[in-house]
Design an enzyme around this catalytic site. Structure first.
Site, PDB file in Angstrom:
ATOM      1  N   GLY A 258       0.796  -1.440  -0.082  1.00 37.81           N
ATOM      2  CA  GLY A 258       0.072  -0.037  -0.008  1.00 37.81           C
ATOM      3  C   GLY A 258       0.828   1.222   0.084  1.00 37.81           C
TER       4      GLY A 258
ATOM      5  NE  ARG B 262      -1.191  -5.019  -1.041  1.00 34.97           N
ATOM      6  CZ  ARG B 262      -1.867  -4.104  -0.703  1.00 34.97           C
ATOM      7  NH1 ARG B 262      -2.825  -3.611  -1.723  1.00 34.97           N
ATOM      8  NH2 ARG B 262      -1.656  -3.299   0.249  1.00 34.97           N
TER       9      ARG B 262
ATOM     10  CG  ASP C 239       3.221  -7.352   8.264  1.00 41.46           C
ATOM     11  OD1 ASP C 239       4.135  -7.435   9.514  1.00 41.46           O
ATOM     12  OD2 ASP C 239       2.451  -8.436   8.343  1.00 41.46           O
TER      13      ASP C 239
ATOM     14  CG  ASP D  79      -2.990   0.043   7.267  1.00 44.12           C
ATOM     15  OD1 ASP D  79      -3.757   0.753   6.840  1.00 44.12           O
ATOM     16  OD2 ASP D  79      -2.717  -1.068   6.600  1.00 44.12           O
TER      17      ASP D  79
ATOM     18  CG  ASP E  62      -0.207  -2.919  10.032  1.00 40.91           C
ATOM     19  OD1 ASP E  62       0.600  -2.478   9.448  1.00 40.91           O
ATOM     20  OD2 ASP E  62      -0.918  -3.593   9.694  1.00 40.91           O
TER      21      ASP E  62
HETATM   22  P1  ADP Z   1       2.136  -4.246   2.519  1.00 41.65           P
HETATM   23  O1  ADP Z   1       3.553  -4.115   2.430  1.00 41.65           O
HETATM   24  O2  ADP Z   1       1.679  -2.605   2.798  1.00 41.65           O
HETATM   25  O3  ADP Z   1       1.901  -4.871   3.914  1.00 41.65           O
HETATM   26  P2  ADP Z   1       1.058  -6.542   1.085  1.00 41.65           P
HETATM   27  O4  ADP Z   1       0.794  -7.171   2.357  1.00 41.65           O
HETATM   28  O5  ADP Z   1       0.330  -6.413   0.061  1.00 41.65           O
HETATM   29  O6  ADP Z   1       1.572  -4.965   1.318  1.00 41.65           O
HETATM   30  O7  ADP Z   1       2.665  -7.160   0.475  1.00 41.65           O
HETATM   31  C1  ADP Z   1       3.436  -6.428  -0.422  1.00 41.65           C
HETATM   32  C2  ADP Z   1       4.102  -7.363  -1.007  1.00 41.65           C
HETATM   33  O8  ADP Z   1       5.164  -8.064  -0.464  1.00 41.65           O
HETATM   34  C3  ADP Z   1       3.140  -8.469  -1.752  1.00 41.65           C
HETATM   35  O9  ADP Z   1       2.450  -8.208  -3.009  1.00 41.65           O
HETATM   36  C4  ADP Z   1       4.262  -9.547  -1.933  1.00 41.65           C
HETATM   37  O10 ADP Z   1       4.712  -9.380  -3.113  1.00 41.65           O
HETATM   38  C5  ADP Z   1       5.134  -9.403  -0.816  1.00 41.65           C
HETATM   39  N1  ADP Z   1       4.854 -10.402   0.354  1.00 41.65           N
HETATM   40  C6  ADP Z   1       4.023 -10.511   1.196  1.00 41.65           C
HETATM   41  N2  ADP Z   1       4.193 -11.415   2.103  1.00 41.65           N
HETATM   42  C7  ADP Z   1       5.104 -12.287   1.462  1.00 41.65           C
HETATM   43  C8  ADP Z   1       5.790 -13.497   2.078  1.00 41.65           C
HETATM   44  N3  ADP Z   1       5.233 -14.269   2.962  1.00 41.65           N
HETATM   45  N4  ADP Z   1       6.658 -13.925   1.076  1.00 41.65           N
HETATM   46  C9  ADP Z   1       7.220 -13.193   0.161  1.00 41.65           C
HETATM   47  N5  ADP Z   1       6.434 -12.155  -0.238  1.00 41.65           N
HETATM   48  C10 ADP Z   1       5.581 -11.466   0.467  1.00 41.65           C
END
Ligand code: ADP
Length: 322
Positions: A13, A74, A105, A129, A131
Site C-alpha cells: 500500500g 502487490r 508488513d 495502518d 501496524d
Molecule cells: P504491505 O507491504 O503494505 O503490507 P502487502 O501485504 O500486500 O502490502 O505486501 C506487499 C508485497 O510483499 C506482496 O504483494 C508480496 O509481493 C510481498 N509479500 C508479502 N508477504 C510475503 C511473503 N510471506 N513472502 C514473500 N513475499 C511476500
C-alpha cells in the site's frame, strides 16, 4: 567490503512520505559514493528488471508529494521461489548488492524471504495502518490520521445540525490504530476496532442514549475497516435508538495527499539511517522508531514483535466521550 550499488523500491500500500524516504536514500547514497537504482512497481519490477539509475535531481520536487514516484504493486509471483530467483538474477545483472524496501508488513516478509536467498536487505516501515509492531511509528500514519480527522470534523458538523448519529469507517486493514487515535482526536462516542471485542448494547447504544439524555445533539461512532461490519452496525444503531444514523466509509482518500511534516521528517531520518546502516556493514535490518529514536533491529526479530494493547487508550476514549 563497502557497498557500491543499491536498489530502492516501494511495495504494498502506498503511504504519504514514501517519496521523502526515497529521496533520503538516494541523496545519502550520493554523499557516500553509492549508486542507487530506483526499482518500479515493488517486487513486480524487481522480477521484471525495471531498474533506473537515480541521481540527486531525479528525486527533486517529490518531498511534498503523496504516493510514490517509484510506483507500487502487490506481487503474488514474488512469494514463489522461481520468481525470487529471477529477481536475484536481475539484481546481479545491474550489480545491485543490497536493497532498501519501503513498505508495510507484507513487504517486510517479502524482504525476509529474499534475504534468506542471499540478498542484503534493509526495510523501512511505511504504512498508513501503523501496524508494524517493531516501530512506534510508520511513515504515512500521521497524514492519514489528519485526513480522516478532517473528514470526521466535517461529518460531525452536519450530524450536529441534524441531531444525527454519524458512523465513520476509517482504514487500517486489520489494525485499529487510525480508528483509536482519530476516535480520541475527533471526540467519538464509541470506537470499534478489530483487536477488541465489543458489546453492541453496552459499548455503542448506551453511550449514545446517555449522551442524548444529557442533551447531546450529535453522536460520532468511529469504526475500523477491519471490523468488517460498518454498514450493518449503522443500520442497527438507527433501528435500536430511533435516531437517524448516517454511515460514511472514508476509503482511499486516507491514502493520498501531501505528507504532513512528521511523515516527511521521519521518512528523511529513516532513509538516511538505512544507508548509514549499510555503510556500517550491518545488513538485514529493519529501521524503526523506538523510544523516539531511529534505530535498526534484525528483520526476523522485528517481525516477531507483538503489538501493544489498546486497553488503556480505549478506556481513555470512553471516559473523555462523556
Ligand atoms: P504491505 O507491504 O503494505 O503490507 P502487502 O501485504 O500486500 O502490502 O505486501 C506487499 C508485497 O510483499 C506482496 O504483494 C508480496 O509481493 C510481498 N509479500 C508479502 N508477504 C510475503 C511473503 N510471506 N513472502 C514473500 N513475499 C511476500
Amino acid at each position: 567490503m563497502k557497498i557500491k550499488t543499491i536498489g530502492v523500491l516501494t511495495s504494498g500500500g502506498d503511504a504519504p512520505g514514501m517519496n521523502a524516504a526515497i529521496r533520503a536514500v538516494v541523496r545519502t547514497g550520493i554523499e557516500d559514493g553509492i549508486t542507487t537504482y530506483g526499482i518500479s512497481r515493488g517486487y513486480e519490477g524487481l522480477i521484471n528488471g525495471e531498474f533506473e539509475k537515480l541521481n540527486a535531481r531525479s528525486v527533486s520536487g517529490i518531498l511534498q508529494r503523496g504516493g510514490t514516484v517509484l510506483k507500487t504493486a502487490r506481487s503474488d509471483r514474488f512469494k514463489e521461489k522461481e520468481y525470487r530467483d529471477r529477481a536475484m538474477k536481475m539484481c546481479s545483472v545491474f550489480g545491485i548488492e543490497a536493497l532498501v524496501v519501503i513498505g508495510g508488513d507484507g513487504s517486510f516478509r517479502g524482504a525476509l524471504d529474499f534475504l534468506r536467498e542471499g540478498m542484503k536487505c534493509i526495510v523501512i516501515p511505511a504504512t498508513i495502518d501503523n501496524d508494524i509492531s517493531c516501530s512506534e511509528y510508520c511513515i504515512g500514519y500521521d497524514t492519514a490520521l489528519n485526513t480522516a480527522l478532517s473528514a470526521i470534523d466535517k461529518l460531525r458538523d452536519t450530524a450536529y445540525s441534524h441531531e444525527r448519529v454519524t458512523v465513520i469507517e476509517v482504514m487500517g486493514r486489520h489494525a485499529g490504530y487510525i480508528a483509536i487515535n482519530d476516535g480520541i482526536a475527533g471526540g467519538a462516542d464509541a470506537i470499534v476496532i478489530p483487536e477488541m471485542e465489543y458489546n453492541f448494547q453496552h459499548d455503542i447504544i448506551k453511550p449514545i442514549m446517555e449522551g442524548r439524555n444529557r442533551g447531546k445533539r450529535d453522536h460520532c461512532i468511529v469504526i475500523a475497516e477491519g471490523v468488517g461490519d460498518t454498514v450493518n452496525i449503522a443500520k442497527e444503531i438507527e433501528n435500536t435508538t430511533g435516531i437517524r444514523t448516517v454511515c460514511t466509509i472514508l476509503g482511499y482518500i486516507q491514502r493520498g495527499g501531501s505528507p504532513m511534516a512528521r511523515d516527511r521528517v521521519v521518512a528523511s531520518k529513516m532513509g538516511f539511517k538505512a544507508v548509514e546502516v549499510l555503510n556500517e556493514g550491518r545488513f538485514n535490518r529493519a529501521i524503526c522508531q523506538r523510544d523516539n529514536k531511529i534505530v535498526d533491529i534484525d528483520i526476523e526479530e522485528a517481525l516477531k514483535m507483538e503489538k501493544a494493547s489498546f486497553d488503556y487508550d480505549m478506556n481513555l476514549a470512553r471516559v473523555l466521550a462523556m
